[in-house]
Design a protein around this motif. Structure first.
Motif, PDB file in Angstrom:
ATOM      1  N   TYR A  28      13.103   0.548   1.495  1.00  0.00           N
ATOM      2  CA  TYR A  28      12.943  -0.868   1.158  1.00  0.00           C
ATOM      3  C   TYR A  28      13.962  -1.246   0.088  1.00  0.00           C
ATOM      4  CZ  TYR A  28       8.298  -0.641   3.366  1.00  0.00           C
ATOM      5  OH  TYR A  28       7.261  -0.477   4.244  1.00  0.00           O
ATOM      6  N   PRO A  29      14.517  -2.452   0.168  1.00  0.00           N
ATOM      7  CA  PRO A  29      15.433  -2.902  -0.883  1.00  0.00           C
ATOM      8  C   PRO A  29      14.703  -2.978  -2.232  1.00  0.00           C
ATOM      9  CG  PRO A  29      15.378  -4.469   0.964  1.00  0.00           C
ATOM     10  CD  PRO A  29      14.327  -3.458   1.213  1.00  0.00           C
ATOM     11  N   HIS A  30      15.477  -2.863  -3.315  1.00  0.00           N
ATOM     12  CA  HIS A  30      14.892  -2.896  -4.666  1.00  0.00           C
ATOM     13  C   HIS A  30      14.030  -4.129  -4.889  1.00  0.00           C
ATOM     14  CE1 HIS A  30      18.338  -0.165  -6.271  1.00  0.00           C
ATOM     15  NE2 HIS A  30      17.396   0.533  -5.683  1.00  0.00           N
ATOM     16  N   HIS A  31      14.500  -5.304  -4.421  1.00  0.00           N
ATOM     17  CA  HIS A  31      13.745  -6.526  -4.699  1.00  0.00           C
ATOM     18  C   HIS A  31      12.380  -6.531  -4.005  1.00  0.00           C
ATOM     19  CE1 HIS A  31      15.641  -7.780  -0.875  1.00  0.00           C
ATOM     20  NE2 HIS A  31      14.637  -8.639  -0.768  1.00  0.00           N
ATOM     21  N   LYS A  32      12.272  -5.881  -2.849  1.00  0.00           N
ATOM     22  CA  LYS A  32      10.977  -5.816  -2.168  1.00  0.00           C
ATOM     23  C   LYS A  32      10.042  -4.841  -2.876  1.00  0.00           C
ATOM     24  CE  LYS A  32      12.189  -7.571   2.297  1.00  0.00           C
ATOM     25  NZ  LYS A  32      11.868  -7.550   3.710  1.00  0.00           N
ATOM     26  N   VAL A  33      10.579  -3.727  -3.347  1.00  0.00           N
ATOM     27  CA  VAL A  33       9.762  -2.782  -4.120  1.00  0.00           C
ATOM     28  C   VAL A  33       9.304  -3.447  -5.411  1.00  0.00           C
ATOM     29  CG1 VAL A  33       9.771  -0.588  -5.388  1.00  0.00           C
ATOM     30  CG2 VAL A  33      10.866  -0.743  -3.132  1.00  0.00           C
ATOM     31  N   LEU A  80       0.822  -1.211   0.000  1.00  0.00           N
ATOM     32  CA  LEU A  80       0.000   0.000   0.000  1.00  0.00           C
ATOM     33  C   LEU A  80       0.856   1.261   0.000  1.00  0.00           C
ATOM     34  CD1 LEU A  80      -2.875  -1.083   2.405  1.00  0.00           C
ATOM     35  CD2 LEU A  80      -2.939  -0.900  -0.100  1.00  0.00           C
ATOM     36  N   GLN A  81       2.005   1.204   0.655  1.00  0.00           N
ATOM     37  CA  GLN A  81       2.909   2.355   0.634  1.00  0.00           C
ATOM     38  C   GLN A  81       3.441   2.577  -0.781  1.00  0.00           C
ATOM     39  OE1 GLN A  81       6.188   2.130   3.399  1.00  0.00           O
ATOM     40  NE2 GLN A  81       6.770   4.256   3.069  1.00  0.00           N
ATOM     41  N   VAL A  82       3.789   1.498  -1.466  1.00  0.00           N
ATOM     42  CA  VAL A  82       4.261   1.600  -2.851  1.00  0.00           C
ATOM     43  C   VAL A  82       3.136   2.130  -3.736  1.00  0.00           C
ATOM     44  CG1 VAL A  82       4.992   0.238  -4.855  1.00  0.00           C
ATOM     45  CG2 VAL A  82       6.089  -0.121  -2.634  1.00  0.00           C
ATOM     46  N   LEU A  83       1.914   1.625  -3.546  1.00  0.00           N
ATOM     47  CA  LEU A  83       0.785   2.123  -4.334  1.00  0.00           C
ATOM     48  C   LEU A  83       0.569   3.608  -4.095  1.00  0.00           C
ATOM     49  CD1 LEU A  83      -1.609   1.665  -6.231  1.00  0.00           C
ATOM     50  CD2 LEU A  83      -2.962   1.022  -4.216  1.00  0.00           C
ATOM     51  N   LYS A  84       0.647   4.037  -2.855  1.00  0.00           N
ATOM     52  CA  LYS A  84       0.478   5.456  -2.528  1.00  0.00           C
ATOM     53  C   LYS A  84       1.528   6.309  -3.238  1.00  0.00           C
ATOM     54  CE  LYS A  84       0.148   8.633   1.347  1.00  0.00           C
ATOM     55  NZ  LYS A  84       0.255   8.822   2.785  1.00  0.00           N
ATOM     56  N   MET A  85       2.760   5.821  -3.286  1.00  0.00           N
ATOM     57  CA  MET A  85       3.817   6.560  -3.972  1.00  0.00           C
ATOM     58  C   MET A  85       3.525   6.672  -5.466  1.00  0.00           C
ATOM     59  SD  MET A  85       7.306   5.333  -2.129  1.00  0.00           S
ATOM     60  CE  MET A  85       8.261   6.643  -2.882  1.00  0.00           C
TER      61      MET A  85
END
Length: 101
Positions: free
Chosen positions: A39-44, A16-21
């Motif tokens: 967050y590390p690249h692989h988690k994003v 949800l944080q990534v979606l918000k961004m």
């Protein structure tokens, strides 16, 4: 059992944080999201993949962008989270009978 739920909630929080961004800064790439969130690249990348599978974002040459489904999802999100919170609240065990001596 509860540890798995906590990990799922943490992962959902990241998604949800990534979606918000993406909503706030579209188009946006993995490197910028990783730098801003820590967050590390692989988690994003994983969060972006999950969001894409849910048709909430799509890739573009400039980075991730929202889809026509994003607004409806966001509009319904608070209600769905509230329902889950009510279910969790109902699962609480207030007391455990004392063991017989």
């Amino acid at each position: 059992m509860i540890d798995r739920l906590a990990k799922e909630v943490d992962m959902l929080e990241r998604h949800l944080q990534v979606l918000k961004m993406v909503i706030e800064s579209e188009p946006i790439g993995i490197v910028k999201m990783s730098n801003e969130t820590g967050y590390p690249h692989h988690k994003v990348r994983y969060s972006l993949r999950v969001l894409e599978e849910e048709n909430l974002i799509e890739p573009s040459s400039q980075g991730a962008i929202t889809t026509e489904d994003t607004a409806d999802f966001v509009e319904d999100l608070d209600g769905e989270i509230e329902e889950i919170m009510e279910k969790l609240e109902a699962m609480k065990i207030d007391s455990v009978p004392e063991a017989a001596e």
